[in-house]
Write a protein that holds these residues in place. Structure first.
Motif, mmCIF file in Angstrom:
data_model
loop_
_atom_site.group_PDB
_atom_site.id
_atom_site.type_symbol
_atom_site.label_atom_id
_atom_site.label_comp_id
_atom_site.label_asym_id
_atom_site.label_seq_id
_atom_site.Cartn_x
_atom_site.Cartn_y
_atom_site.Cartn_z
ATOM 1 N N TYR A 181 0.865 -1.182 0.000
ATOM 2 C CA TYR A 181 0.000 0.000 0.000
ATOM 3 C C TYR A 181 0.897 1.226 0.000
ATOM 4 O O TYR A 181 2.094 1.140 0.322
ATOM 5 C CB TYR A 181 -0.952 -0.008 1.221
ATOM 6 C CG TYR A 181 -0.244 0.246 2.536
ATOM 7 C CD1 TYR A 181 0.544 -0.736 3.125
ATOM 8 C CD2 TYR A 181 -0.318 1.485 3.165
ATOM 9 C CE1 TYR A 181 1.218 -0.500 4.317
ATOM 10 C CE2 TYR A 181 0.345 1.733 4.357
ATOM 11 C CZ TYR A 181 1.112 0.732 4.921
ATOM 12 O OH TYR A 181 1.794 0.971 6.087
ATOM 13 N N ILE A 191 -6.948 -0.907 -0.266
ATOM 14 C CA ILE A 191 -6.712 0.347 0.477
ATOM 15 C C ILE A 191 -7.026 1.592 -0.365
ATOM 16 O O ILE A 191 -7.831 2.438 0.067
ATOM 17 C CB ILE A 191 -5.306 0.348 1.119
ATOM 18 C CG1 ILE A 191 -5.325 -0.632 2.304
ATOM 19 C CG2 ILE A 191 -4.877 1.757 1.539
ATOM 20 C CD1 ILE A 191 -4.066 -0.715 3.130
ATOM 21 N N ILE A 195 -10.115 4.219 0.361
ATOM 22 C CA ILE A 195 -9.825 5.644 0.632
ATOM 23 C C ILE A 195 -10.572 6.524 -0.368
ATOM 24 O O ILE A 195 -11.255 7.480 0.011
ATOM 25 C CB ILE A 195 -8.302 5.937 0.556
ATOM 26 C CG1 ILE A 195 -7.547 5.216 1.669
ATOM 27 C CG2 ILE A 195 -8.048 7.445 0.617
ATOM 28 C CD1 ILE A 195 -6.026 5.331 1.575
ATOM 29 N N ILE A 256 -9.450 3.168 7.899
ATOM 30 C CA ILE A 256 -9.514 4.160 6.806
ATOM 31 C C ILE A 256 -10.644 5.154 7.077
ATOM 32 O O ILE A 256 -10.484 6.370 6.883
ATOM 33 C CB ILE A 256 -9.698 3.445 5.446
ATOM 34 C CG1 ILE A 256 -8.394 2.720 5.067
ATOM 35 C CG2 ILE A 256 -10.112 4.420 4.343
ATOM 36 C CD1 ILE A 256 -8.510 1.767 3.894
ATOM 37 N N THR A 260 -10.136 9.148 7.516
ATOM 38 C CA THR A 260 -10.768 10.096 6.586
ATOM 39 C C THR A 260 -11.914 10.858 7.259
ATOM 40 O O THR A 260 -12.539 11.716 6.625
ATOM 41 C CB THR A 260 -11.320 9.356 5.342
ATOM 42 O OG1 THR A 260 -12.128 8.253 5.778
ATOM 43 C CG2 THR A 260 -10.230 8.857 4.427
ATOM 44 N N LEU A 303 -0.531 4.358 6.758
ATOM 45 C CA LEU A 303 -1.908 4.547 6.275
ATOM 46 C C LEU A 303 -2.247 6.036 6.247
ATOM 47 O O LEU A 303 -2.848 6.526 5.287
ATOM 48 C CB LEU A 303 -2.890 3.776 7.168
ATOM 49 C CG LEU A 303 -4.320 3.744 6.640
ATOM 50 C CD1 LEU A 303 -4.406 2.995 5.307
ATOM 51 C CD2 LEU A 303 -5.262 3.079 7.641
ATOM 52 N N VAL A 307 -3.442 8.106 3.045
ATOM 53 C CA VAL A 307 -4.685 8.892 3.001
ATOM 54 C C VAL A 307 -4.351 10.332 2.597
ATOM 55 O O VAL A 307 -4.983 10.913 1.704
ATOM 56 C CB VAL A 307 -5.424 8.847 4.363
ATOM 57 C CG1 VAL A 307 -6.547 9.889 4.421
ATOM 58 C CG2 VAL A 307 -5.980 7.451 4.631
#
Ligand code: NAD
Ligand code: TYD
Length: 338
Positions: A181, A191, A195, A256, A260, A303, A307
């Motif tokens: 990722y 992923i 996202i 995620i 977000t 991660l 993002v």
């Protein structure tokens, strides 16, 4: 060192090309890529003007084009990323997957053998081991039990690459990495798909019960591992590359949503993938013991960085989503919800 990289306009290959030139350990890189739906020259835009960079648009299944390019460029090593890399697409349409992943690897190996290329790294996947029962982790001697046309094509190409060492004494290594990722990943994989859908307030399609386990590896860690194998790997050997980060899919999706700031109501349970492997898990001890490599990126940090990248690169995502992406996504999604 002069490298001949196949698939260098894709997700992992482009990270490898960018970092090899930016870090300066490769003086020249030839990027040989067909530019399929997954290939994108925007991924290599940061190094496109580098004096040591050359791009060739061609197919690894085209024996003449491969031989001509290898003969003219005379690289020190081939690093082979080019592949049809998506399991769901391989289930819908296996033919291009077998053609590129198996026949294309054969074409490349043959040309490299005839031209006496000094080194060949074949980039493969942990999916060749199939689903791994707890509490085991696969080492490099674990049996190959591929489940999908994608993983079977990679297992076949791994064996072919290794046979070129056994039979012709070619200097070949195979790497088997877990799920990658990071920035620039095509948003058909878990992923980036989750996202980008979350950022657009679209449903997040979780296959089956979402308890399938994957090991997550940050793309830059993977590229450092390939460099380590290229420089220190023993010919004829396989090296696992894992991120030491096993998580069920549902937990990844929940993280995620948290990163977000979107609600869990976006999670949509959909029909499971046929032949879905329940668990992948690897041991890295061979690679770490022989080269000193270890994954450095912690998943929470990786991660968040991913993002942030997708938030800052909306135009990149929109460009992809306006192309071939939409046709397959809508077909796959509609079949799963109906
Ligand atoms: P990707 O789909 O993002 O990119 C593949 C690239 O290969 C694209 O640039 C595409 O244009 C090119 N390509 C495809 N067919 C070609 C052909 N016939 N001739 C020339 N170029 C062609 O893939 P990725 O995720 O970057 O994966 C790269 C490699 O790493 C693959 O071999 C894959 O099996 C392996 N791998 C991927 C993961 C992962 O999580 N993505 C994990 C382990 C191993
Ligand atoms: P994927 O990113 O396609 O990688 P791979 O199949 O090579 O592991 O999928 C990762 C996991 O996420 C896999 O268990 C399938 C699951 N998945 C979903 O639940 N929903 C999705 O929309 C996608 C693309 C994957």
């Amino acid at each position: 060192m002069k490298l001949f990289v196949t698939g260098g306009a894709g997700f992992i290959g482009s990270c490898f090309v960018r970092t090899a030139l930016a870090e300066g350990w490769a003086k020249q890189v030839v990027n040989f890529d067909k530019l399929t739906y997954a290939g994108n020259l925007e991924n290599v835009a940061p190094i496109a003007g580098h004096a040591g960079y050359r791009f060739i648009q061609a197919d690894i299944c085209d024996a003449q084009a491969v031989e001509k390019a290898l003969r003219e460029e005379a690289p020190d090593a081939v690093v082979h990323f080019a592949a049809e890399s998506h399991v769901d697409r391989s289930i819908h349409s296996p033919a291009p997957v077998i053609q590129t992943n198996f026949n294309g690897t054969f074409t490349l190996l043959e040309a490299a053998r005839r031209l006496n290329i000094a080194r060949f790294v074949h980039v493969s996947t942990d999916e060749v081991y199939g689903s791994i029962e707890e509490p085991h982790d696969a080492d490099e001697n674990y049996p190959l039990r591929a489940s999908s046309p994608y993983s079977a094509s990679k297992a076949g190409s791994d064996l072919l690459a290794l046979s070129y060492h056994t039979t012709y004494k070619m200097n070949v290594c195979v790497t088997r990495a877990s799920n990658n990722y990071g920035p620039y990943q095509f948003p058909e994989k878990l992923i980036p798909l989750m996202i980008s859908n979350a950022l657009e307030d679209k449903p997040l399609p979780v296959y089956g019960d979402g308890q399938q386990v994957r090991d997550w590896l940050y793309v830059e860690d993977h590229c450092r591992a390939i460099r380590a194998v290229l420089q220190k790997g023993r010919a004829g050997n396989v090296y696992n590359v894992g991120g030491n980060c096993s998580l069920p899919n549902l937990e990844v999706v929940q993280r995620i949503l948290k990163a977000t700031g979107k609600p869990t109501s976006l999670i949509t349970r959909v029909t499971d993938r046929p032949g879905h492997d329940r668990r992948y898990a690897l041991t890295n001890s061979k690679l770490t013991g022989e080269t000193g490599w270890a994954p450095q990126m912690d998943f929470t940090r990786g991660l968040q960085a991913t993002v942030d990248w997708y938030v800052q690169h909306k135009a990149w995502v929109e460009h992809i989503k306006s192309g071939e992406y939409r046709r397959f996504y809508e077909l796959n999604y509609s079949q799963r919800v109906s």
